[in-house]
Design an enzyme around this catalytic site. Structure first.
Site, PDB file in Angstrom:
ATOM      1  N   SER A 148      49.629 -19.757  13.509  1.00 32.40           N
ATOM      2  CA  SER A 148      50.584 -20.322  12.555  1.00 32.40           C
ATOM      3  C   SER A 148      51.407 -19.254  11.878  1.00 32.40           C
ATOM      4  O   SER A 148      52.490 -19.530  11.365  1.00 32.40           O
ATOM      5  CB  SER A 148      49.823 -21.047  11.428  1.00 32.40           C
ATOM      6  OG  SER A 148      49.055 -22.087  11.921  1.00 32.40           O
ATOM      7  N   HIS A 169      53.638 -22.393  19.619  1.00 35.76           N
ATOM      8  CA  HIS A 169      53.168 -22.960  18.352  1.00 35.76           C
ATOM      9  C   HIS A 169      53.420 -24.463  18.297  1.00 35.76           C
ATOM     10  O   HIS A 169      54.564 -24.910  18.227  1.00 35.76           O
ATOM     11  CB  HIS A 169      53.873 -22.243  17.183  1.00 35.76           C
ATOM     12  CG  HIS A 169      53.355 -22.655  15.853  1.00 35.76           C
ATOM     13  ND1 HIS A 169      54.151 -22.822  14.752  1.00 35.76           N
ATOM     14  CD2 HIS A 169      52.093 -22.942  15.436  1.00 35.76           C
ATOM     15  CE1 HIS A 169      53.409 -23.192  13.722  1.00 35.76           C
ATOM     16  NE2 HIS A 169      52.156 -23.276  14.113  1.00 35.76           N
ATOM     17  N   ASN A 219      56.750 -22.815   9.543  1.00 37.66           N
ATOM     18  CA  ASN A 219      55.800 -22.397   8.508  1.00 37.66           C
ATOM     19  C   ASN A 219      56.399 -21.445   7.480  1.00 37.66           C
ATOM     20  O   ASN A 219      55.941 -21.400   6.339  1.00 37.66           O
ATOM     21  CB  ASN A 219      54.552 -21.780   9.139  1.00 37.66           C
ATOM     22  CG  ASN A 219      53.642 -22.854   9.700  1.00 37.66           C
ATOM     23  OD1 ASN A 219      53.774 -24.027   9.360  1.00 37.66           O
ATOM     24  ND2 ASN A 219      52.735 -22.477  10.577  1.00 37.66           N
TER      25      ASN A 219
HETATM   26  N1  CAA Z   1      46.959 -39.258  18.029  1.00 33.08           N
HETATM   27  C1  CAA Z   1      47.751 -40.199  18.550  1.00 33.08           C
HETATM   28  N2  CAA Z   1      48.564 -40.973  17.825  1.00 33.08           N
HETATM   29  C2  CAA Z   1      48.557 -40.791  16.491  1.00 33.08           C
HETATM   30  C3  CAA Z   1      47.748 -39.821  15.865  1.00 33.08           C
HETATM   31  C4  CAA Z   1      46.928 -39.031  16.693  1.00 33.08           C
HETATM   32  N3  CAA Z   1      46.127 -38.075  16.207  1.00 33.08           N
HETATM   33  N4  CAA Z   1      47.971 -39.865  14.534  1.00 33.08           N
HETATM   34  C5  CAA Z   1      48.880 -40.811  14.322  1.00 33.08           C
HETATM   35  N5  CAA Z   1      49.230 -41.381  15.509  1.00 33.08           N
HETATM   36  C6  CAA Z   1      50.210 -42.448  15.724  1.00 33.08           C
HETATM   37  C7  CAA Z   1      49.668 -43.781  15.214  1.00 33.08           C
HETATM   38  O1  CAA Z   1      48.949 -44.452  16.206  1.00 33.08           O
HETATM   39  C8  CAA Z   1      50.931 -44.507  14.855  1.00 33.08           C
HETATM   40  O2  CAA Z   1      51.481 -45.093  16.010  1.00 33.08           O
HETATM   41  P1  CAA Z   1      52.372 -46.443  15.884  1.00 33.08           P
HETATM   42  O3  CAA Z   1      53.642 -46.011  15.212  1.00 33.08           O
HETATM   43  O4  CAA Z   1      52.557 -46.854  17.280  1.00 33.08           O
HETATM   44  O5  CAA Z   1      51.533 -47.365  15.068  1.00 33.08           O
HETATM   45  C9  CAA Z   1      51.888 -43.387  14.420  1.00 33.08           C
HETATM   46  O6  CAA Z   1      51.364 -42.170  14.947  1.00 33.08           O
HETATM   47  C10 CAA Z   1      51.936 -43.294  12.920  1.00 33.08           C
HETATM   48  O7  CAA Z   1      50.607 -43.137  12.436  1.00 33.08           O
HETATM   49  P2  CAA Z   1      49.990 -43.906  11.195  1.00 33.08           P
HETATM   50  O8  CAA Z   1      50.603 -45.263  11.084  1.00 33.08           O
HETATM   51  O9  CAA Z   1      48.498 -43.825  11.282  1.00 33.08           O
HETATM   52  O10 CAA Z   1      50.338 -43.016   9.947  1.00 33.08           O
HETATM   53  P3  CAA Z   1      51.697 -42.397   9.489  1.00 33.08           P
HETATM   54  O11 CAA Z   1      52.839 -43.333   9.705  1.00 33.08           O
HETATM   55  O12 CAA Z   1      51.425 -41.883   8.122  1.00 33.08           O
HETATM   56  O13 CAA Z   1      51.912 -41.155  10.472  1.00 33.08           O
HETATM   57  C11 CAA Z   1      51.693 -38.844  10.780  1.00 33.08           C
HETATM   58  C12 CAA Z   1      50.956 -40.165  10.592  1.00 33.08           C
HETATM   59  C13 CAA Z   1      52.401 -38.845  12.154  1.00 33.08           C
HETATM   60  C14 CAA Z   1      50.639 -37.754  10.757  1.00 33.08           C
HETATM   61  C15 CAA Z   1      52.774 -38.680   9.626  1.00 33.08           C
HETATM   62  O14 CAA Z   1      52.155 -38.892   8.397  1.00 33.08           O
HETATM   63  C16 CAA Z   1      53.412 -37.313   9.633  1.00 33.08           C
HETATM   64  O15 CAA Z   1      54.327 -37.044  10.384  1.00 33.08           O
HETATM   65  N6  CAA Z   1      52.929 -36.431   8.722  1.00 33.08           N
HETATM   66  C17 CAA Z   1      53.440 -35.057   8.610  1.00 33.08           C
HETATM   67  C18 CAA Z   1      52.777 -34.197   9.659  1.00 33.08           C
HETATM   68  C19 CAA Z   1      53.306 -32.787   9.630  1.00 33.08           C
HETATM   69  O16 CAA Z   1      54.126 -32.383   8.815  1.00 33.08           O
HETATM   70  N7  CAA Z   1      52.780 -31.991  10.559  1.00 33.08           N
HETATM   71  C20 CAA Z   1      53.098 -30.561  10.627  1.00 33.08           C
HETATM   72  C21 CAA Z   1      52.024 -29.808   9.876  1.00 33.08           C
HETATM   73  S1  CAA Z   1      52.343 -28.063   9.860  1.00 33.08           S
HETATM   74  C22 CAA Z   1      51.793 -27.553  11.341  1.00 33.08           C
HETATM   75  O17 CAA Z   1      51.264 -28.268  12.139  1.00 33.08           O
HETATM   76  C23 CAA Z   1      51.997 -26.082  11.635  1.00 33.08           C
HETATM   77  C24 CAA Z   1      50.972 -25.137  11.185  1.00 33.08           C
HETATM   78  O18 CAA Z   1      50.893 -24.047  11.806  1.00 33.08           O
HETATM   79  C25 CAA Z   1      50.104 -25.339  10.012  1.00 33.08           C
HETATM   80  P1  NAD Z   2      39.995 -25.672  13.637  1.00 35.29           P
HETATM   81  O1  NAD Z   2      39.150 -25.017  12.628  1.00 35.29           O
HETATM   82  O2  NAD Z   2      40.174 -27.141  13.578  1.00 35.29           O
HETATM   83  O3  NAD Z   2      39.482 -25.315  15.119  1.00 35.29           O
HETATM   84  C1  NAD Z   2      39.230 -24.031  15.576  1.00 35.29           C
HETATM   85  C2  NAD Z   2      38.221 -24.147  16.721  1.00 35.29           C
HETATM   86  O4  NAD Z   2      38.124 -22.884  17.386  1.00 35.29           O
HETATM   87  C3  NAD Z   2      36.822 -24.525  16.250  1.00 35.29           C
HETATM   88  O5  NAD Z   2      36.388 -25.670  16.956  1.00 35.29           O
HETATM   89  C4  NAD Z   2      35.988 -23.281  16.569  1.00 35.29           C
HETATM   90  O6  NAD Z   2      34.656 -23.601  16.930  1.00 35.29           O
HETATM   91  C5  NAD Z   2      36.769 -22.714  17.739  1.00 35.29           C
HETATM   92  N1  NAD Z   2      36.542 -21.285  17.981  1.00 35.29           N
HETATM   93  C6  NAD Z   2      36.495 -20.278  17.079  1.00 35.29           C
HETATM   94  N2  NAD Z   2      36.295 -19.099  17.713  1.00 35.29           N
HETATM   95  C7  NAD Z   2      36.223 -19.368  19.046  1.00 35.29           C
HETATM   96  C8  NAD Z   2      36.030 -18.586  20.214  1.00 35.29           C
HETATM   97  N3  NAD Z   2      35.882 -17.257  20.138  1.00 35.29           N
HETATM   98  N4  NAD Z   2      36.010 -19.202  21.424  1.00 35.29           N
HETATM   99  C9  NAD Z   2      36.171 -20.534  21.507  1.00 35.29           C
HETATM  100  N5  NAD Z   2      36.366 -21.330  20.434  1.00 35.29           N
HETATM  101  C10 NAD Z   2      36.389 -20.755  19.220  1.00 35.29           C
HETATM  102  O7  NAD Z   2      41.408 -24.927  13.554  1.00 35.29           O
HETATM  103  P2  NAD Z   2      42.856 -25.493  13.977  1.00 35.29           P
HETATM  104  O8  NAD Z   2      43.444 -26.202  12.823  1.00 35.29           O
HETATM  105  O9  NAD Z   2      42.761 -26.185  15.294  1.00 35.29           O
HETATM  106  O10 NAD Z   2      43.662 -24.121  14.113  1.00 35.29           O
HETATM  107  C11 NAD Z   2      43.535 -23.312  15.259  1.00 35.29           C
HETATM  108  C12 NAD Z   2      44.723 -22.371  15.338  1.00 35.29           C
HETATM  109  O11 NAD Z   2      45.931 -23.131  15.398  1.00 35.29           O
HETATM  110  C13 NAD Z   2      44.875 -21.422  14.142  1.00 35.29           C
HETATM  111  O12 NAD Z   2      45.416 -20.218  14.590  1.00 35.29           O
HETATM  112  C14 NAD Z   2      45.861 -22.170  13.251  1.00 35.29           C
HETATM  113  O13 NAD Z   2      46.560 -21.334  12.377  1.00 35.29           O
HETATM  114  C15 NAD Z   2      46.780 -22.769  14.303  1.00 35.29           C
HETATM  115  N6  NAD Z   2      47.514 -23.974  13.877  1.00 35.29           N
HETATM  116  C16 NAD Z   2      46.933 -24.881  13.040  1.00 35.29           C
HETATM  117  C17 NAD Z   2      47.646 -26.012  12.667  1.00 35.29           C
HETATM  118  C18 NAD Z   2      47.062 -27.044  11.758  1.00 35.29           C
HETATM  119  O14 NAD Z   2      47.799 -27.900  11.250  1.00 35.29           O
HETATM  120  N7  NAD Z   2      45.760 -27.058  11.517  1.00 35.29           N
HETATM  121  C19 NAD Z   2      48.937 -26.232  13.187  1.00 35.29           C
HETATM  122  C20 NAD Z   2      49.492 -25.280  14.074  1.00 35.29           C
HETATM  123  C21 NAD Z   2      48.773 -24.143  14.398  1.00 35.29           C
END
Ligand code: CAA
Ligand code: NAD
Length: 313
Positions: A148, A169, A219
């Site tokens: 991330s 990513h 991010n």
């Molecule tokens: N697998 C498959 N389908 C899924 C699902 C999953 N895990 N989660 C939700 N869905 C589907 C549902 O079945 C639903 O489908 P329908 O429209 O056909 O009913 C649809 O997605 C919407 O889901 P919900 O009705 O349960 O709930 P929602 O409308 O609140 O949507 C969400 C859920 C898609 C997660 C929405 O809330 C959303 O977009 N949230 C923001 C997510 C976001 O910002 N993600 C980025 C995070 S940052 C990141 O990932 C990067 C990082 O490195 C940290």
């Molecule tokens: P998580 O904690 O849900 O899962 C990580 C998994 O990796 C665990 O199941 C752990 O057992 C496994 N693991 C750790 N060390 C390992 C190894 N040496 N060999 C095999 N498996 C191992 O974490 P996550 O949220 O899936 O995040 C994973 C990566 O993806 C991170 O780098 C995170 O920053 C990135 N990421 C996360 C998100 C998010 O929304 N959570 C979104 C995009 C990217």
């Protein structure tokens, strides 16, 4: 005759050069880490016709990942085959049959086209992991990290395949979010970059590219926003519930910042913030957050652990 042989050798070697410059069609994918992200990546790759091996540390974790993948596939299938429950069942069964699993990454990477790593957000752990795997993977295999926030170049430097190393990513939840950021370092070859752009499109995603900068596009904008929401709450300016409602109804976000923090994982967010703070300790956007640190210290990681800023059943 010698001339003809020389010409033949020349045209053969230029054919070999252009073949080696050609993109790889990725068919076999090894996903490392079966958590929130790895399980989603494995699912989407299998659902789009790829053969997948999912790797995690224990059989118990892999069984949990498989259950999560099946539940998610059922949601996808219900929508995709709304009128045909038999086709929905077949889609779920066929996709699951394309995913095998292992607890030994080194043993399964000998003939894979792509390794996508989604383990803990820690530079040292990722570097050690790839350094070891480099010795076992085939020459042509592309390595990609789903990090991330970490610099792809730093991870790639732990291997001998910097030209076949990039960032890939994905976003959470992977089966729903359409974006993939494809990160080319100064050493990533054009062939590797294009192979990953094509792979992303084959997954049904929309790839964008960004330089190898902290947080890439999403991010770099999203994490400071999430942390500003926490600081607003820490100052007592508004409740977390009101901040969440405000951003959903006032800015059209699908989730409020506290809901999203819990959804992403508080441990992951803290790892991102800590890494950036270490890199640029004066930046006010990267200052540690007492409430985030407290919750992570109490093992409240968000939705995945049952409690974060909110409680989950
Ligand atoms: N697998 C498959 N389908 C899924 C699902 C999953 N895990 N989660 C939700 N869905 C589907 C549902 O079945 C639903 O489908 P329908 O429209 O056909 O009913 C649809 O997605 C919407 O889901 P919900 O009705 O349960 O709930 P929602 O409308 O609140 O949507 C969400 C859920 C898609 C997660 C929405 O809330 C959303 O977009 N949230 C923001 C997510 C976001 O910002 N993600 C980025 C995070 S940052 C990141 O990932 C990067 C990082 O490195 C940290
Ligand atoms: P998580 O904690 O849900 O899962 C990580 C998994 O990796 C665990 O199941 C752990 O057992 C496994 N693991 C750790 N060390 C390992 C190894 N040496 N060999 C095999 N498996 C191992 O974490 P996550 O949220 O899936 O995040 C994973 C990566 O993806 C991170 O780098 C995170 O920053 C990135 N990421 C996360 C998100 C998010 O929304 N959570 C979104 C995009 C990217």
């Amino acid at each position: 005759m010698a001339f003809v042989t020389r010409q033949l050798v020349r045209s053969m070697s230029s054919a070999a050069a252009s073949a080696s410059a050609k993109k790889i069609t990725i068919k076999h994918v090894t996903v490392i880490g079966g958590g929130l992200m790895g399980a989603g990546i494995a699912q989407v790759a299998a659902a789009t016709g790829h053969t997948v091996v999912l790797v995690d540390q224990t059989e118990d974790i892999l069984a949990k990942s498989r259950k999560g993948i099946e539940d998610s596939l059922r949601k996808v299938a219900k929508k995709k085959f709304a009128e045909n429950p038999k086709a929905a069942d077949e889609f779920v069964a066929k996709t699951l049959s394309s995913i095998s699993s292992s607890t030994d990454a080194a043993a399964v990477v000998h003939s894979t086209d792509l390794v996508v790593e989604a383990i803990v957000e820690n530079l040292k752990v990722k570097k050690e992991f790839f350094q070891r795997l480099d010795k076992f993977a085939a020459e042509d295999t592309i390595f990609a990290s789903n990090t991330s926030s970490l610099q792809i170049t730093s991870i790639a430097n732990a291997t001998t395949r910097q030209d076949r190393f990039a960032g890939l990513h994905f976003f959470n939840p992977v089966p729903v979010m359409k974006l993939v950021e494809v990160i080319k370092t100064p050493m990533t070859s054009q062939k590797t970059f294009e192979s990953l752009m094509d792979f992303s499109r084959n997954l049904g995603k929309h790839p964008v590219s960004c330089k190898d900068t902290p947080g890439f596009i999403v991010n770099r904008l999203l994490v400071p926003y999430l942390l500003e929401a926490v600081r607003l709450y820490e100052r007592g300016d508004a409740s977390k519930e009101d901040i969440d409602v405000a951003m959903k109804l006032g800015a059209g976000y699908p989730m409020g910042p506290f809901e999203l923090l819990d959804y992403v994982g508080l441990d992951t967010t803290k790892f991102i913030l800590d890494g950036w703070h270490e890199m640029d300790s004066k930046n006010p956007l990267f200052q540690p957050s007492p409430s985030l640190s407290k919750l992570v210290g109490e093992k409240k990681m968000g939705k995945k652990s049952g409690e974060g800023f909110y409680k989950y059943k």
